[in-house]
Scaffold this motif. Sequence first.
Motif, PDB file in Angstrom:
ATOM      1  N   ALA A  40       7.266  -8.775   1.997  1.00  0.00           N
ATOM      2  CA  ALA A  40       7.386  -8.566   3.438  1.00  0.00           C
ATOM      3  C   ALA A  40       6.103  -7.960   3.993  1.00  0.00           C
ATOM      4  CB  ALA A  40       8.572  -7.647   3.739  1.00  0.00           C
ATOM      5  N   ASP A  41       5.416  -8.703   4.827  1.00  0.00           N
ATOM      6  CA  ASP A  41       4.198  -8.196   5.458  1.00  0.00           C
ATOM      7  C   ASP A  41       4.557  -7.525   6.783  1.00  0.00           C
ATOM      8  OD1 ASP A  41       1.437  -7.767   5.676  1.00  0.00           O
ATOM      9  OD2 ASP A  41       1.202  -9.519   6.963  1.00  0.00           O
ATOM     10  N   ASN A  42       3.813  -6.477   7.115  1.00  0.00           N
ATOM     11  CA  ASN A  42       4.048  -5.737   8.355  1.00  0.00           C
ATOM     12  C   ASN A  42       2.698  -5.268   8.900  1.00  0.00           C
ATOM     13  OD1 ASN A  42       5.518  -4.380  10.410  1.00  0.00           O
ATOM     14  ND2 ASN A  42       5.606  -2.505   9.210  1.00  0.00           N
ATOM     15  N   SER A  43       1.798  -6.237   9.050  1.00  0.00           N
ATOM     16  CA  SER A  43       0.409  -5.919   9.351  1.00  0.00           C
ATOM     17  C   SER A  43       0.049  -6.208  10.801  1.00  0.00           C
ATOM     18  CB  SER A  43      -0.525  -6.712   8.428  1.00  0.00           C
ATOM     19  OG  SER A  43      -0.321  -6.358   7.078  1.00  0.00           O
ATOM     20  N   ASP A  44      -0.979  -5.520  11.291  1.00  0.00           N
ATOM     21  CA  ASP A  44      -1.461  -5.755  12.647  1.00  0.00           C
ATOM     22  C   ASP A  44      -2.070  -7.150  12.781  1.00  0.00           C
ATOM     23  OD1 ASP A  44      -0.706  -3.161  13.352  1.00  0.00           O
ATOM     24  OD2 ASP A  44      -2.622  -2.335  12.698  1.00  0.00           O
ATOM     25  N   ASP A  45      -2.688  -7.637  11.708  1.00  0.00           N
ATOM     26  CA  ASP A  45      -3.236  -8.989  11.681  1.00  0.00           C
ATOM     27  C   ASP A  45      -2.433  -9.820  10.681  1.00  0.00           C
ATOM     28  OD1 ASP A  45      -4.631 -11.343  11.547  1.00  0.00           O
ATOM     29  OD2 ASP A  45      -6.485 -10.472  10.753  1.00  0.00           O
ATOM     30  N   PRO A  46      -1.455 -10.581  11.132  1.00  0.00           N
ATOM     31  CA  PRO A  46      -0.599 -11.331  10.206  1.00  0.00           C
ATOM     32  C   PRO A  46      -1.278 -12.520   9.560  1.00  0.00           C
ATOM     33  CG  PRO A  46      -0.007 -11.858  12.468  1.00  0.00           C
ATOM     34  CD  PRO A  46      -1.033 -10.758  12.534  1.00  0.00           C
ATOM     35  N   SER A  47      -2.411 -12.954  10.091  1.00  0.00           N
ATOM     36  CA  SER A  47      -3.019 -14.195   9.614  1.00  0.00           C
ATOM     37  C   SER A  47      -3.487 -14.093   8.167  1.00  0.00           C
ATOM     38  CB  SER A  47      -4.194 -14.592  10.510  1.00  0.00           C
ATOM     39  OG  SER A  47      -5.239 -13.623  10.432  1.00  0.00           O
ATOM     40  N   MET A  48      -3.915 -12.927   7.736  1.00  0.00           N
ATOM     41  CA  MET A  48      -4.450 -12.780   6.381  1.00  0.00           C
ATOM     42  C   MET A  48      -3.394 -13.102   5.330  1.00  0.00           C
ATOM     43  SD  MET A  48      -6.730  -9.317   6.920  1.00  0.00           S
ATOM     44  CE  MET A  48      -7.316  -9.311   5.220  1.00  0.00           C
TER      45      MET A  48
END
Length: 307
Positions: A40-48
């Motif tokens: 589960a990603d929860n990042s400001d930049d989801p593209s990475m």
Amino acid sequence: MAHAPLLSICVPSRNRQVYFQKTIRDLIRSHRDDIEFIFADNSDDPSMMNTFMAGIDDSRIRYLPSAARCLPMEDNWERTLDAANGTWVSVIGDDDYIDPDTAGLIADIVARVPETEAIGWTKLTFKWPSFRPFAGNMMVSFPQKAVRFPHSVLIDRMFRWEKSTHMPSNPFSVYHGAVRMDVARAIRRSYGGRFFEHPVVDYEFGCKVAHAARNFVFVERPMSVLGTCAESNSAAANNFEKSLENYETLMRETGGGAEASTWMTGFPFRGHLGIAGAIMSVQHWFKSKYNFPVDGWERNFVAALAL
């Protein structure tokens, strides 16, 4: 995967894509077909992470991309367990590791002690190159003993801080431990309708497991690795200014949540006051909200603070 997995390994992440990608690569090297991975990603930049995950073809993976807004830590963890289909579940951080063969260990324990509800084990520690403030070494041993752990001893070790170092013993949580999924779901029904309510997610769930379950097995062999990178909360544990900055960010992003609840009114120990203070904060919140008075902790807690 034709059958329900024995173990769901959940890895929530927040803005630590380099470590997250490395952890994912290491985990999926396993060829076991009785496990699943919830990333589960929860990042400001989801593209990475979206680009990275698009290049991986593994039917054991369920990928949860970043939402339209940043999720509080407890919400990001919540959705990993919501997505899990395993009979057992374990959570690690994005800079950590767990041996996928833990599934085989679980199967062996359950065959011998079917009533087991939670399994804990020894953890190794690792500092990433980005956070090595001093030279050190690590002894790795591989004892084979697995023992049943009395519930009364767990309460004493965890809530009364008996035999603690700078933190109490907490071997039985979904974090770097394994909990039977039906037990985890029963906890969700009984405690606020959620798996996770407090930002100190590991110790919060440990409180719930200690309160609700009765059948524990502890394995002396290390099965997982606690990683620390420069961006880890644990890296700030000995830096008051950084700990306070992290705490203020938490309060700002979440509106305070459990930390701002009426149960915490007047309580002096909070998440920015070192590891012991953060743990006592969540324990006080849990004992107050769920009417679970445990006395006799003060002297041991002061000793932990001193350490």
